[in-house]
Design a protein around this motif. Structure first.
Motif, mmCIF file in Angstrom:
data_model
loop_
_atom_site.group_PDB
_atom_site.id
_atom_site.type_symbol
_atom_site.label_atom_id
_atom_site.label_comp_id
_atom_site.label_asym_id
_atom_site.label_seq_id
_atom_site.Cartn_x
_atom_site.Cartn_y
_atom_site.Cartn_z
ATOM 1 N N ALA A 70 2.698 -1.080 -40.319
ATOM 2 C CA ALA A 70 1.814 -1.921 -41.129
ATOM 3 C C ALA A 70 1.072 -1.141 -42.196
ATOM 4 O O ALA A 70 0.852 -1.636 -43.304
ATOM 5 N N SER A 71 0.697 0.106 -41.906
ATOM 6 C CA SER A 71 -0.189 0.844 -42.812
ATOM 7 C C SER A 71 0.391 2.136 -43.377
ATOM 8 O O SER A 71 -0.175 2.700 -44.309
ATOM 9 N N GLY A 72 1.477 2.631 -42.802
ATOM 10 C CA GLY A 72 2.055 3.872 -43.298
ATOM 11 C C GLY A 72 1.710 5.073 -42.437
ATOM 12 O O GLY A 72 1.054 4.968 -41.401
ATOM 13 N N ILE A 73 2.128 6.245 -42.893
ATOM 14 C CA ILE A 73 2.044 7.480 -42.113
ATOM 15 C C ILE A 73 0.603 7.934 -41.875
ATOM 16 O O ILE A 73 0.354 8.765 -40.996
ATOM 17 N N SER A 74 -0.343 7.395 -42.615
ATOM 18 C CA SER A 74 -1.739 7.811 -42.443
ATOM 19 C C SER A 74 -2.257 7.506 -41.039
ATOM 20 O O SER A 74 -3.196 8.156 -40.562
ATOM 21 N N LYS A 222 8.759 0.512 -51.944
ATOM 22 C CA LYS A 222 8.016 -0.632 -51.403
ATOM 23 C C LYS A 222 6.523 -0.456 -51.623
ATOM 24 O O LYS A 222 5.838 -1.369 -52.080
ATOM 25 N N ASN A 223 6.042 0.736 -51.321
ATOM 26 C CA ASN A 223 4.626 1.038 -51.516
ATOM 27 C C ASN A 223 4.429 2.549 -51.401
ATOM 28 O O ASN A 223 4.526 3.094 -50.294
ATOM 29 N N PRO A 224 4.147 3.228 -52.504
ATOM 30 C CA PRO A 224 3.988 4.692 -52.454
ATOM 31 C C PRO A 224 2.905 5.149 -51.471
ATOM 32 O O PRO A 224 2.976 6.260 -50.955
ATOM 33 N N GLU A 225 1.936 4.275 -51.193
ATOM 34 C CA GLU A 225 0.848 4.662 -50.295
ATOM 35 C C GLU A 225 1.311 4.831 -48.841
ATOM 36 O O GLU A 225 0.626 5.455 -48.032
ATOM 37 N N VAL A 229 -0.602 10.595 -46.494
ATOM 38 C CA VAL A 229 -1.273 10.835 -45.206
ATOM 39 C C VAL A 229 -2.777 10.562 -45.290
ATOM 40 O O VAL A 229 -3.447 10.442 -44.254
ATOM 41 N N PHE A 230 -3.313 10.452 -46.509
ATOM 42 C CA PHE A 230 -4.752 10.185 -46.664
ATOM 43 C C PHE A 230 -5.023 8.784 -47.205
ATOM 44 O O PHE A 230 -6.125 8.497 -47.660
#
Length: 494
Positions: A70-74, A222-225, A229-230
């Protein structure tokens, strides 16, 4: 239902195998010590894998990959905090706790250890610590029941209410029958199944998308964010995620594994095995969530269930990408994660009710056979309460786990850690730390001050309370000092 038949058969074989282990353990359970701690007979491999499996509940294959999807590697900062916390738990607590619990009247539970460590004749420590266990573990048990329900709901198309009971039934049965030995032996099997699933699944997902490079391009497009990681994380957010590691020092279901080792000499080898297993599992589960973004971005027509609930990402990938027989084995890994943690949580709650209330206050002269059967009935009682708490289909696995994890980490973590390394700690210091830690978590959770994870202020305030109150009071008695020093001398022997 045809496509689900192989999965159903695999699940049934797996569950039958776990119950069979429970029956074998039943034959080995002679007294309450056996039922609660397996007679302190676990070797390094079983200690390591049992500690790992009981730690990594349904959130490992559902909650964490769902958060990363849902939010990415962060969201992976949680994993970093857990690895660091687990290592120091093995290093600072495991061996000492094994020695000190045996030195303090062969304590079988944490409340029992606190009572004898501080010579608490008032039994306040026993009562308060047992109450803390029952409050937060019932919430923790509910998270396991939710994870099992989600699995059965998604895999077999059951209603949530039916899935709730189906997912909990097998775990309750083998815990009821076999106690600690059943849990420890099944945990070893379940840990092996979990690591197999978490190594194989991300590899196949990456191959299905076209390789690592292609997957990264799809995710970035899809989404660079998602690769940052931050992403949307300030200092407080990162500290909150890392703060999960503090929880290890106070988790009764993990600490029970240390107490059950056959010797403190076993711990060193167990630490290496457990940490290797844990790192591989966490890397695998992060990869499932992260590369799942690439797969469902490339195949949007298959993303319906995951779009509704991101915690289903591992389940859906296993069903889509694998032969139904293999998928059944992989999905059994989720059941393994749920069963391994839920079973030991049920047993710890049972031991708190049986050893720290029933035996301590109601039936001091109870026979070993009576205590074992009371323990079994308490397993059923806690299970029913947990199922009732899990009845809301909108429950999130990771949310329930984070609350219970914080509660134990703050209420017990500082008390356990400081009691094992500081002989000057007093009964009142332990009492103050336990109460301050638990209350801070309960209050902080309601107000969410500074968006800081409640375990951090809870742990800090509890530690301060322990030191301040201990130094304000009288020094511990000579007998407490003597037992502490003797236990420390045993721990230092190679």
């Amino acid at each position: 239902m045809t496509m689900n038949t192989p999965m159903l058969v695999t699940f049934c074989v797996y569950i039958f195998g776990m119950i069979l282990i429970g029956l074998i353990a039943y034959l080995r359970t002679k007294n309450f010590d056996d039922y609660i701690l397996g007679g302190r007979s676990l070797g390094s491999v079983v200690t390591a894998l049992s500690a790992g499996a009981s730690d990594m509940s349904g959130w490992l294959l559902m909650g964490l990959p769902g958060a990363i999807f849902a939010s990415g590697i962060s969201e992976g900062w949680i994993a970093v905090g857990l690895i660091v916390g687990a290592y120091f738990n093995w290093k600072l607590v495991a061996g000492r706790l094994r020695v000190h619990t045996e030195a303090n009247n062969n304590a079988l539970t944490l409340p029992d250890y606190f009572t004898h460590r501080f010579e608490d004749k008032s039994k306040l420590l026993r009562i308060i610590s047992a109450v803390v266990i029952l409050i937060f573990f019932t919430i923790y048990c509910a998270s396991g029941v939710v994870a099992g329900a989600r699995l059965f709901e998604s895999t077999f198309g059951l209603s949530y209410d039916t899935a709730l009971w189906a997912g909990a039934a097998a775990t309750i049965l083998y815990t009821f029958i076999g106690g600690f030995l059943a849990i420890s032996w099944t945990d070893t099997v379940q840990a092996s199944l979990m690591i197999f699933a978490l190594i194989l699944t991300p590899v196949i997902v990456i191959l299905a998308v076209g390789g690592v490079h292609t997957s990264m391009m799809v995710i970035h497009a899809k989404n660079p964010e998602y690769t940052d990681v931050f992403k949307n994380l300030d200092f407080v957010a990162i500290i909150s995620l890392l703060g999960w590691g503090l929880g290890y020092f106070g988790q009764p279901h993990i600490l029970a594994r240390f107490m059950a080792a056959d010797s403190h000499h076993t711990i060193k080898n167990a630490r290496r095995i457990s940490m290797t297993w844990m790192i591989l599992c966490l890397v695998g589960t992060m990869a499932v969530g992260f590369f799942g973004i690439a797969y469902f971005s490339s195949n949007p027509g298959e993303a319906g269930n995951v779009s509704q609930n991101s915690e289903r990402v591992f389940i859906e990938l296993a069903k889509i990408l694998f032969n139904p027989w293999i998928a059944g084995i992989l999905l059994s890994a989720i059941l393994a994660a749920v069963m391994s943690t839920l079973s030991c949580q049920l047993l710890v709650c049972s031991s708190a009710l049986t050893e720290d209330f029933y035996k301590a206050f109601l039936r001091k002269g109870a026979s070993q056979k009576e205590l074992v059967w009371v323990g079994r009935l308490m397993v059923l009682l806690i299970a029913v309460i947990a199922i009732a708490l899990a009845a809301n289909p909108n429950n999130k696995v990771l949310g329930l786990v984070s609350y219970a994890w914080a509660g134990f980490g703050a209420a017990f973590g500082p008390v356990i850690l400081i009691s094992l390394i500081w002989s000057r700690m007093t009964r009142n210091g332990a009492l103050a730390g336990m109460i301050v830690g638990a209350v801070t978590v309960l209050v902080w959770k309601q107000f969410a001050w500074f968006n800081l994870y409640e375990i951090i202020p809870g742990f800090a305030f509890a530690a301060i309370a322990i030191v301040v109150v201990s130094l304000m009071g009288r020094k511990p008695s000579a007998s407490i000092e003597k037992r502490f020093n003797e236990a420390e001398a045993v721990y230092r022997t190679v």
